[in-house]
Design a protein around this motif. Structure first.
Motif, PDB file in Angstrom:
ATOM      1  N   TRP A 164     -21.930 -13.605 -15.634  1.00 34.83           N
ATOM      2  CA  TRP A 164     -22.618 -14.487 -15.148  1.00 34.83           C
ATOM      3  C   TRP A 164     -21.763 -15.712 -14.772  1.00 34.83           C
ATOM      4  O   TRP A 164     -21.786 -16.034 -13.796  1.00 34.83           O
ATOM      5  CB  TRP A 164     -23.510 -14.718 -15.252  1.00 34.83           C
ATOM      6  CG  TRP A 164     -25.119 -15.229 -14.684  1.00 34.83           C
ATOM      7  CD1 TRP A 164     -25.673 -14.032 -13.414  1.00 34.83           C
ATOM      8  CD2 TRP A 164     -25.051 -16.339 -14.200  1.00 34.83           C
ATOM      9  NE1 TRP A 164     -26.142 -15.490 -12.670  1.00 34.83           N
ATOM     10  CE2 TRP A 164     -26.354 -16.759 -12.911  1.00 34.83           C
ATOM     11  CE3 TRP A 164     -24.740 -17.594 -14.568  1.00 34.83           C
ATOM     12  CZ2 TRP A 164     -26.665 -17.526 -12.713  1.00 34.83           C
ATOM     13  CZ3 TRP A 164     -25.341 -18.451 -14.303  1.00 34.83           C
ATOM     14  CH2 TRP A 164     -26.045 -18.819 -12.995  1.00 34.83           C
ATOM     15  N   ASN A 201     -20.529 -17.029 -11.642  1.00 36.97           N
ATOM     16  CA  ASN A 201     -21.790 -18.887 -10.673  1.00 36.97           C
ATOM     17  C   ASN A 201     -20.609 -20.041 -10.527  1.00 36.97           C
ATOM     18  O   ASN A 201     -21.260 -20.803  -9.541  1.00 36.97           O
ATOM     19  CB  ASN A 201     -22.896 -18.602 -12.220  1.00 36.97           C
ATOM     20  CG  ASN A 201     -24.023 -20.429 -11.244  1.00 36.97           C
ATOM     21  OD1 ASN A 201     -23.512 -21.147 -12.197  1.00 36.97           O
ATOM     22  ND2 ASN A 201     -24.447 -19.737 -10.174  1.00 36.97           N
ATOM     23  N   TYR A 224     -19.956 -20.588  -7.245  1.00 39.27           N
ATOM     24  CA  TYR A 224     -20.915 -21.182  -6.074  1.00 39.27           C
ATOM     25  C   TYR A 224     -20.599 -22.542  -4.881  1.00 39.27           C
ATOM     26  O   TYR A 224     -19.868 -23.964  -5.604  1.00 39.27           O
ATOM     27  CB  TYR A 224     -22.345 -22.001  -6.889  1.00 39.27           C
ATOM     28  CG  TYR A 224     -23.167 -21.656  -6.124  1.00 39.27           C
ATOM     29  CD1 TYR A 224     -24.278 -20.889  -6.415  1.00 39.27           C
ATOM     30  CD2 TYR A 224     -23.853 -22.665  -5.900  1.00 39.27           C
ATOM     31  CE1 TYR A 224     -26.086 -21.390  -5.988  1.00 39.27           C
ATOM     32  CE2 TYR A 224     -25.149 -23.144  -4.734  1.00 39.27           C
ATOM     33  CZ  TYR A 224     -25.807 -21.965  -5.548  1.00 39.27           C
ATOM     34  OH  TYR A 224     -27.335 -22.102  -4.461  1.00 39.27           O
ATOM     35  N   THR A 265     -25.374 -14.185  -7.261  1.00 32.14           N
ATOM     36  CA  THR A 265     -25.649 -15.173  -8.433  1.00 32.14           C
ATOM     37  C   THR A 265     -24.147 -16.345  -8.037  1.00 32.14           C
ATOM     38  O   THR A 265     -24.797 -17.818  -8.603  1.00 32.14           O
ATOM     39  CB  THR A 265     -24.289 -14.835  -9.244  1.00 32.14           C
ATOM     40  OG1 THR A 265     -25.191 -13.436 -10.588  1.00 32.14           O
ATOM     41  CG2 THR A 265     -23.756 -15.564 -10.330  1.00 32.14           C
TER      42      THR A 265
END
Length: 377
Positions: free
Chosen positions: A183, A187, A190, A300
């Motif tokens: 994760w 992430n 992003y 995510t």
């Protein structure tokens, strides 16, 4: 000790990052010995998920190593074997040796898909493969799947006709914890969103690429903002190429006619995640999905998604219908909305999968019953 029968690490598949991630997570709770094989190629040349010849060569090589461990008396009572893919011809060697050497061991693994899963490439083998698929479940002490949907398909499409007691016994072996996800590693991609609509899947029949190709042409005619967006197909393979020549001709036609329809090939994982991080909308037209890595990863990094309102997707999306469609008309209605403005979805709903490997190990550690291979001896 957990003996981890890993999958061959291919750049174009999630097995690439599994090679380091899964053993590292397992070692937080247990001793692990990784058993690798010998691959014949580093890409999928024949087949869809893993190369047909190479993956069998890899698994056969792993089994040779397991046999030598038994022969050399390196296996101890209570050891556990964990297969990263339980559709594993020859894996019955493990309970066979366990029984004859009188060394009780446990056998667990991951069930991705099989002939019992609608739309899977091996579904056509069901007439004969269902018998040894049933054997996989019988000899295992536990089976991990990506979703409750996947478990239900196994129960309905493989366990049919069983006595209720046996049906209950086998069903209780199946645990739906999802699949692992790095994760934090995903992430970090992003990013501010650009006007990108992304089809992240292979152009194979179960992914239904023709539906999306036809809808691109539909939106060209009906959606005034169509030209503002890039419509992207992508792959980590050398070529974005389907088995169906009709799909290939349609892809060639649409990408040559429209400058904003783009096919990206041979992407590294870093390149893919950077693209995903900038994408405003990720779409799925799948005929089935037992987990859905691309959609989990899209959520995510904060992308909107548009997926069928069935299969594993309602589980992943916590039944948020803003991001799902029941038919083509609803897909057409929702795509412009989801592409043009951010609809609130909490990326943390995918954080549950941080704990997937931990849940696997905890389940294995809590099993104090007699191993399946010894219950009839």
């Amino acid at each position: 000790m957990i003996y981890l029968l890993e999958l061959e690490p291919l750049k174009e598949r999630y097995t690439y990052w599994w090679t380091e991630y899964i053993p590292a997570e397992m070692r937080k709770k247990n001793k692990v010995t990784v058993i690798s094989g010998e691959a014949l190629t580093d890409r999928v040349e024949t087949g869809l998920f893993l190369d047909a010849g190479s993956t069998n060569h890899w698994k056969a090589n792993q089994l040779q190593k397991v046999a030598k461990l038994f022969f050399d008396k390196q296996i101890n009572p209570g050891d556990t074997f964990f297969a990263c893919d339980l559709w594993y011809p020859g894996i019955e060697m493990i309970p066979y040796m366990s029984s004859l050497y009188n060394i009780p061991v446990y056998l667990y693994g991951i069930w991705h898909c099989g002939s019992c899963n609608t739309g899977d490439v091996v579904q056509k083998f069901h007439e004969w493969s269902r018998f040894f698929e049933m054997g996989f479940f019988k000899i295992c002490d536990g089976v991990f799947v990506g979703s409750e949907h996947s478990k239900q398909e196994i129960v309905e499409n493989l366990f049919y006709g069983l006595h209720p007691d046996e049906l209950k016994e086998l069903s209780n072996k199946i645990h739906a914890f999802g699949m692992p996800i790095d994760w934090a590693g995903i992430n970090k991609y992003y990013a501010p969103k650009e006007k990108i609509i992304l089809f992240p899947h292979r152009p194979d029949p179960e992914k239904n690429p023709l539906m999306f190709i036809n809808l691109i042409e539909h939106f060209f005619i009906t959606w005034p903002e169509w030209a503002d967006y890039k419509w992207i197909f992508c792959t980590s393979k050398k070529e974005f190429k389907a088995q169906d020549p009709v799909v290939n001709s349609k892809l060639k036609d649409i990408s040559s006619r429209f400058d904003n329809v783009v096919i990206l090939e041979d992407l590294s994982k870093d390149e893919f995640y950077k693209l995903l991080g900038r994408t405003s909308l990720v779409v799925s037209t799948n005929y089935n999905e037992t987990f859905g890595y691309s959609i989990v990863e899209a959520i995510t990094v904060g992308a909107n998604v548009l997926v069928p309102n069935k299969f594993s997707y309602p589980e992943i999306l916590d039944h948020n219908e803003d991001f799902m469609y029941d038919n083509i008309a609803e897909f057409i209605e929702k795509l412009p909305i989801l592409a043009s403005r951010k609809i609130e979805i909490n990326p943390k709903i995918t954080q549950n999968y941080i704990w997937t490997v931990n849940s696997w190990v905890t389940t294995m550690q809590s099993n104090h019953s007699i191993p399946a291979s010894f219950r009839a001896t």
